[in-house]
Scaffold this active site. Structure first.
Site, PDB file in Angstrom:
ATOM      1  N   LYS A   1       6.434  -1.737   1.894  1.00 17.54           N
ATOM      2  CA  LYS A   1       5.225  -1.192   2.531  1.00 17.54           C
ATOM      3  C   LYS A   1       4.098  -2.226   2.406  1.00 17.54           C
ATOM      4  O   LYS A   1       3.192  -2.098   1.580  1.00 17.54           O
ATOM      5  CB  LYS A   1       4.862   0.169   1.920  1.00 17.54           C
ATOM      6  CG  LYS A   1       4.115   1.062   2.907  1.00 17.54           C
ATOM      7  CD  LYS A   1       4.146   2.502   2.492  1.00 17.54           C
ATOM      8  CE  LYS A   1       3.106   3.353   3.192  1.00 17.54           C
ATOM      9  NZ  LYS A   1       3.127   3.364   4.654  1.00 17.54           N
TER      10      LYS A   1
ATOM     11  N   GLU B   1      12.189   2.603  14.135  1.00 16.15           N
ATOM     12  CA  GLU B   1      11.285   3.681  13.681  1.00 16.15           C
ATOM     13  C   GLU B   1       9.993   3.581  14.470  1.00 16.15           C
ATOM     14  O   GLU B   1       9.868   2.740  15.355  1.00 16.15           O
ATOM     15  CB  GLU B   1      11.014   3.530  12.182  1.00 16.15           C
ATOM     16  CG  GLU B   1      10.364   2.199  11.836  1.00 16.15           C
ATOM     17  CD  GLU B   1      10.096   2.005  10.355  1.00 16.15           C
ATOM     18  OE1 GLU B   1      10.001   2.988   9.602  1.00 16.15           O
ATOM     19  OE2 GLU B   1       9.966   0.838   9.952  1.00 16.15           O
TER      20      GLU B   1
ATOM     21  N   TYR C   1       0.821  -1.211   0.000  1.00 14.87           N
ATOM     22  CA  TYR C   1       0.000   0.000   0.000  1.00 14.87           C
ATOM     23  C   TYR C   1       0.848   1.252   0.000  1.00 14.87           C
ATOM     24  O   TYR C   1       2.061   1.195   0.177  1.00 14.87           O
ATOM     25  CB  TYR C   1      -0.963   0.000   1.197  1.00 14.87           C
ATOM     26  CG  TYR C   1      -0.334   0.329   2.540  1.00 14.87           C
ATOM     27  CD1 TYR C   1       0.502  -0.583   3.179  1.00 14.87           C
ATOM     28  CD2 TYR C   1      -0.576   1.554   3.157  1.00 14.87           C
ATOM     29  CE1 TYR C   1       1.063  -0.280   4.415  1.00 14.87           C
ATOM     30  CE2 TYR C   1      -0.011   1.856   4.395  1.00 14.87           C
ATOM     31  CZ  TYR C   1       0.806   0.932   5.024  1.00 14.87           C
ATOM     32  OH  TYR C   1       1.363   1.237   6.233  1.00 14.87           O
TER      33      TYR C   1
ATOM     34  N   LEU D   1      11.139   1.506   7.081  1.00 15.22           N
ATOM     35  CA  LEU D   1      10.564   1.965   5.817  1.00 15.22           C
ATOM     36  C   LEU D   1      11.237   3.289   5.479  1.00 15.22           C
ATOM     37  O   LEU D   1      11.388   4.152   6.349  1.00 15.22           O
ATOM     38  CB  LEU D   1       9.055   2.191   5.959  1.00 15.22           C
ATOM     39  CG  LEU D   1       8.410   2.613   4.639  1.00 15.22           C
ATOM     40  CD1 LEU D   1       8.214   1.407   3.727  1.00 15.22           C
ATOM     41  CD2 LEU D   1       7.070   3.288   4.877  1.00 15.22           C
TER      42      LEU D   1
END
Ligand code: PLP
Length: 280
Positions: free
Chosen positions: A146, A178, A31, A202
């Site tokens: 993702k 993260e 996505y 990411l």
């Protein structure tokens, strides 16, 4: 609400997803979330490049990337969005019977779904700073993709919500990777630190924008992992994402940083960001 589903604009109520869709069965899909400033998709090319990479790494054979931009703008128009839009775009490997873990033998078409919503331009978090909590990073080892497989993110985010925190910052073997949906930055001695590009994070588009600002305005910056035990040696913290932009962090678990004041470098990066998106 009008959405785009497999080559058609449709009323949401008219969309029917097969229970044999591999997104439904296996979270076998990828996505993107993209927003507009002044009605224009922000850093669209970067989002498209990241989507292309996610598709390639998961070997989902979606051909028509070139037409997505027009479809998104058309969808924004059809939904009569007056201010800014947040776009959600998902591509799964498609639907196949029987259910098998490996790719279906016969060629199937990927399932494309796009929705848009009006962005609530509440900048309170950016202006007032937020609290985050630390959580163990139990995600897989391809966080650079993702993927829609987000159960560890769901659980960590729920913990953050329960503790009145804006985000859970993830820690793997003592290093900070993260946030569940943000990249994490720290500042020490006028140098900006964030985790390096790797399979553990990411590569956020906002992260990239911040690093470009550092480059342009000659702010020292290093892509290095931060050890959770060294956190207290840093002076400022912030998180970045498409929707959170640059959001200062002034509380980590029970530690209040800098008496709750937003740091100087964080503030100046926020100011540059504001200017860039105003003029976008
Ligand atoms: N890291 C993760 C795990 C994310 O899911 C996201 C965004 O959803 C980000 C970082 C921030 O990426 P971007 O700045 O492109 O929104």
């Amino acid at each position: 609400m009008i959405v785009y589903f497999n080559n058609e604009f449709k009323e949401l109520e008219e969309v029917a997803v097969s229970p044999f869709d591999r997104g439904f069965l296996f979270a076998d899909g990828v996505y993107e979330s993209i927003r507009t400033y002044n009605g224009k998709l922000f850093r669209y090319k970067d989002h498209l490049d990241r989507l292309r990479k996610s598709l390639k790494e998961t070997r989902i054979d979606f051909k028509d990337l070139g037409s997505l931009e027009n479809i998104i703008y058309e969808l924004i128009k059809k939904n009569e969005i007056k201010n800014e839009a947040l776009v959600y775009l998902q591509i799964t490997r498609g639907s196949a019977i029987p259910r098998t873990h490996s790719f279906p033998k016969e060629k199937i078409s990927p399932t494309l779904f796009i929705s848009v919503k009006e962005l609530n331009e509440n900048n309170e978090e950016q202006e007032k700073a937020v609290k985050v909590i630390l959580q163990e990073d139990i995600r897989w080892l391809r966080c650079d993709i993702k993927s829609i497989s987000l159960l560890p993110v769901v659980l960590a985010s729920q913990k953050a919500t329960k503790e009145n925190a804006a985000e859970a910052i993830l820690v793997r073997d003592d290093i900070i990777t993260e946030g569940t949906h943000t990249n994490f930055f720290a500042v020490k001695n006028e140098t900006v630190y964030t985790a390096p590009k790797s399979r553990l994070i990411l590569e956020g588009i906002t992260r990239k924008v911040v690093l470009e600002f550092c480059e342009k305005f000659k702010i020292d910056h290093r892509e290095e992992f931060i050890n959770k035990d060294d956190l207290k040696s840093y002076e400022e913290f912030f998180i970045t994402s498409t929707t959170k932009e640059i959001t200062p962090v002034t509380t980590i678990d029970y530690w209040t940083i800098n008496k709750g004041e937003i740091g100087k470098i964080t503030k100046s990066l926020q100011n540059v960001f504001k200017k860039v998106v105003e003029d976008y």
